[in-house]
Design a protein around this motif. Sequence first.
Motif, short mmCIF file in Angstrom:
data_model
loop_
_atom_site.label_atom_id
_atom_site.label_comp_id
_atom_site.label_asym_id
_atom_site.label_seq_id
_atom_site.Cartn_x
_atom_site.Cartn_y
_atom_site.Cartn_z
N VAL A 146 1.26 -1.16 0.49
CA VAL A 146 -0.14 0.06 0.07
C VAL A 146 0.85 0.74 0.00
O VAL A 146 1.63 1.45 0.82
N ASP A 150 -3.32 4.75 -2.77
CA ASP A 150 -4.33 3.93 -2.48
C ASP A 150 -5.12 4.48 -0.72
O ASP A 150 -4.73 5.62 -0.03
N LEU A 152 -6.65 2.74 2.15
CA LEU A 152 -7.14 1.52 2.84
C LEU A 152 -7.67 1.60 4.23
O LEU A 152 -8.76 2.59 4.48
N ASP A 218 -8.44 -0.08 -1.92
CA ASP A 218 -7.61 -0.26 -2.99
C ASP A 218 -7.12 -1.66 -1.85
O ASP A 218 -6.89 -2.95 -2.18
N ARG A 219 -7.38 -1.84 -0.20
CA ARG A 219 -7.17 -3.00 0.10
C ARG A 219 -7.93 -2.33 1.92
O ARG A 219 -8.13 -1.58 2.63
N GLN A 241 -7.76 -5.69 -2.58
CA GLN A 241 -7.27 -6.54 -1.94
C GLN A 241 -8.52 -6.78 -0.52
O GLN A 241 -8.15 -5.41 -0.36
N ALA A 243 -7.57 -8.20 2.42
CA ALA A 243 -5.93 -9.21 3.43
C ALA A 243 -7.15 -9.65 4.83
O ALA A 243 -7.56 -9.34 5.23
#
Length: 322
Positions: A146, A150, A152, A218-219, A241, A243
Motif C-alpha cells: 500500500v 491508495d 485502506l 484499494d485494500r 485486495q 487481506a
Amino acid sequence: MGTGGGLIASAERPVPSPSAGEVLVQVKASSLNARDLLIVTGRYAVDVPPGRIPLSDGAGVVEALGEGVSRFRVGDRVVGTFHPTWLYGPFPEWGQLRGTHRDGWLTEYLALDEQSLVAVPDQLSFEEAATLPCAALTAWSAVSGVGPGDALLVQGSGGVSVFALQFARLAGARVLATTSSDTKTQRFSALGASDVIDYTSTPEWGARVRELTGGGADRVVEIGGAGTLSQSIDAVAQGGQIALVGNLAAGGGMDVTRFFRRAATLRSISVGSRSDFERMNKAIGQHRLRPVIDRVFPFEEALEAFAHFEKGPRFGKVVISH
C-alpha cells in the motif's frame, strides 16, 4: 501461569536452563491477542494440554546463554516471534506455536531458541515491544504494498487495525475505519484516519466506503471474517485486495458472484517471518513509531487483563507488565 479447565491458575516451576542454541529470557512484558482468549477459555481450534502457559507475545532481557549462542548477549533486550521456526521466505506451514504447542510468555522466565527472537527497537519500552509479534507484524503484512494514493479500510479498534492504520499512514495512504464509538472516532482521527464510519448506525458501511472513496478501498484489512466479509466485498475497489487476518464475527459466507465481479483478491495473512519482523522493526525505529496501548495490567492481575480484553472497550493493545 498456566491454563486449566478453561481458566488461568498460578503455579510455581523451576527456572529453566537454556539448552544449546537457546537463551534464558527474563520476561518483562506480554500482550494479549484474540487467539489467547480462545485458548484460556477452551474454545481454540487446537487442543491445548492442561497447564500450558498462555500468550504468544512477549519481550524481556537475555539473562543466560546456552552453548553456541551467537545472535545475542546477556543483557540484550529481545522480543519473540509468533512463528518460532519461520525465518524467511514464503509461509511454510503452521508449526509449534507459543501458548498451544509450547509454553507461552505469561511467566517470569522462558528458555527460547535464539533463532526465534529479534532485538527490541531502541525507543520502545518492554510493554510496547510486547505488542509487536502478532498484531503489529500481521498488520505490516496486511498493509504491504500500500502506498501514496491508495485507500485502506480497517475494521474496529483492536491491535491489528490500529497498527495497520499507523503503517498505512507511514506509507502515505488514506485510511478509513469502522467503529461504534464516538470516543474511538476521535482517537482514529487523531492517528490520521480521514473518515470513520459508525457501523451500528450505518450497517451497510461497505457502500459508504465506496461513496467516500469514489470507488472503494484499494485494500481492506478484514478482521471479522464470515461476519463482515460481505460488507468488505462491497467496500473493496475494483481489482482491490481484501487481506483476511481474522474470523472474529459470526455470520454468513461470501457472495462469490459479487466478489467475482469486483475482480478482487482475497489473501490470507499468517502474521509474518522473522525477516519480515526485522524489516518492520527497522521501519518502526526510523519513524519513531509508538504502539498504541489500551491498558497495562500488572502480572498479578492477569485474569483482569483477560476480562478487560474480552468485555471492556479497547483501543489498541492490552499488555501485562511482569
